[in-house]
Design a protein around this motif. Sequence first.
Motif, PDB file in Angstrom:
ATOM      1  N   SER A 115      30.658  35.183  38.655  1.00  0.00           N
ATOM      2  CA  SER A 115      30.723  34.577  37.313  1.00  0.00           C
ATOM      3  C   SER A 115      31.130  33.117  37.454  1.00  0.00           C
ATOM      4  O   SER A 115      32.327  32.779  37.370  1.00  0.00           O
ATOM      5  CB  SER A 115      31.724  35.333  36.437  1.00  0.00           C
ATOM      6  N   PRO A 116      30.178  32.236  37.699  1.00  0.00           N
ATOM      7  CA  PRO A 116      30.495  30.829  37.969  1.00  0.00           C
ATOM      8  C   PRO A 116      31.281  30.137  36.852  1.00  0.00           C
ATOM      9  O   PRO A 116      31.945  29.128  37.105  1.00  0.00           O
ATOM     10  CB  PRO A 116      29.103  30.191  38.125  1.00  0.00           C
ATOM     11  N   GLU A 117      31.236  30.680  35.648  1.00  0.00           N
ATOM     12  CA  GLU A 117      31.952  30.033  34.549  1.00  0.00           C
ATOM     13  C   GLU A 117      33.474  30.240  34.646  1.00  0.00           C
ATOM     14  O   GLU A 117      34.247  29.537  33.974  1.00  0.00           O
ATOM     15  CB  GLU A 117      31.448  30.576  33.205  1.00  0.00           C
ATOM     16  N   LEU A 118      33.917  31.193  35.461  1.00  0.00           N
ATOM     17  CA  LEU A 118      35.346  31.441  35.612  1.00  0.00           C
ATOM     18  C   LEU A 118      36.010  30.302  36.382  1.00  0.00           C
ATOM     19  O   LEU A 118      35.537  29.893  37.443  1.00  0.00           O
ATOM     20  CB  LEU A 118      35.588  32.757  36.357  1.00  0.00           C
ATOM     21  N   THR A 119      37.107  29.806  35.871  1.00  0.00           N
ATOM     22  CA  THR A 119      37.861  28.768  36.574  1.00  0.00           C
ATOM     23  C   THR A 119      38.937  29.430  37.436  1.00  0.00           C
ATOM     24  O   THR A 119      39.380  30.554  37.143  1.00  0.00           O
ATOM     25  CB  THR A 119      38.538  27.819  35.586  1.00  0.00           C
ATOM     26  N   GLN A 172      34.263  34.083  41.321  1.00  0.00           N
ATOM     27  CA  GLN A 172      33.524  32.897  40.890  1.00  0.00           C
ATOM     28  C   GLN A 172      32.052  32.976  41.299  1.00  0.00           C
ATOM     29  O   GLN A 172      31.180  32.467  40.596  1.00  0.00           O
ATOM     30  CB  GLN A 172      34.156  31.644  41.482  1.00  0.00           C
TER      31      GLN A 172
END
Length: 480
Positions: free
Chosen positions: A171-175, A168
């Motif tokens: 890649s902050p967009e990953l949940t 995360q």
Amino acid sequence: MNSSEFRRRGKEMVDYVANYMEGIESRQVYPDVEPGYLRPLIPATAPQEPDTFEDIINDIEKIIMPGVTHWHSPYFFAYFPTASSYPAMLADMLCGAIGCIGFSWAASPACTELETVMMDWLGKMLQLPEAFLAGNRGEGGGVIQGSASEATLVALLAARTKVTRRLQAASPELTPAAIMEKLVAYASDQAHSSVERAGLIGGVKLKAIPSDGNYAMCASALQEAVQRDKAAGLIPFFVVATLGTTSCCSFDNLLEVGPLCNKEDMWLHIDAAYAGSAFICPEFRPLLHGVEFADSFNFNPHKWLLVNFDCSAMWVKKRTDLTGAFKMDPVYLKHSHQDSGLITDYRHWQLPLGRRFRSLKMWFVFRMYGVKGLQAYIRKHVQLSHEFESLVSQDPRFEICAQVVLGLVCFRLKGSNKLNEALLQRINSAKKIHLVPCHLRDKFVLRFAICSRTVESAHVQLAWEHIRELAAAVLSTERE
């Protein structure tokens, strides 16, 4: 019960326990009861008025002992040993008397600090790398878990949290959900069922890696699985290497598996539940070579190091990997020393909040036996297993099915699985000794584990003669 009666009854109970241990050889190792035997022997509800202590003691022999499998009988050769010693029993009494719930340093400073020191003592006995020790300012350290199963689950959950946060951050967009569905863990096809259970509870895929001719995890097969899964978009994150498998006491090669895990950034957890105790002996320490590649390491002193259940020793290189996964700090658990850097709050290292003063057992046992006494105990069991191996090897009707390294011998009659199933059925029906089986590939195999603290060569010899007689009867029946 007041303190005066407790003194009297306590002494009586110690006498009862000592008499039980001294006379355990004369008791039938496996009980003659059927499922549901106990319920008709006790009332359907608790008594309204107190019973007497004498009545309770009498009912132990009448109700409880008929349904006990005597794990500490010198004729118990099933599963793996479960540790028992008088110093550990006495320490458990003191633990029960103090009765602290040591979830934090403030909850009982001695409970926390003795555990940290005892885990360092034990780590040094095993010659673990310095990174696993707490010392005064180390980043690693040890914790007493309830079982090796619990340690594996704790390691998996910590690894899951660590990889999720790492991905995360990149890649902050990953949940978390998107990451979770792609996580995959690995273990040998010989690993304990608790590893599979950890994957089930942790909600991640667990894949079994084929073992080689020595029933060890094949590093090349692990590498192939990792590359295949990465190509499919999965995220390899966790590997369990087993030292001393339950089926046949085989050993995964850490020197091959470890570098691969480090290269692929996968958490390596070592499960040495049974075999780990042997690593206090210099001659068995090479079996642990490669531990430096691991993130966590666990074994059970409550199996083979004379510390009564429960006491499962787990070390991590970075304790923040655990505390980062499990830390919760409600105001009612906070205290003024928790950020000092000098102490640890073990509630952040484990699944439950509460914990008993288990390190007392280690302290008593290590001091009253000494390292040399513990080494002698391990060596005696290994010697007895090789004695049994020699007896089996001299009988052409039998075969040894796996290398005998420590205290376990895997053997069988040459012939069909049905033949060996019949032999085991006769052995356990006779109830003179107790064994359990395993499957090695397609073979049904009998396991003979040296277990009891009081077992001697004479018990092994008698057990072998008993097995030979029953084998002759089974073979005679087959010929008919």
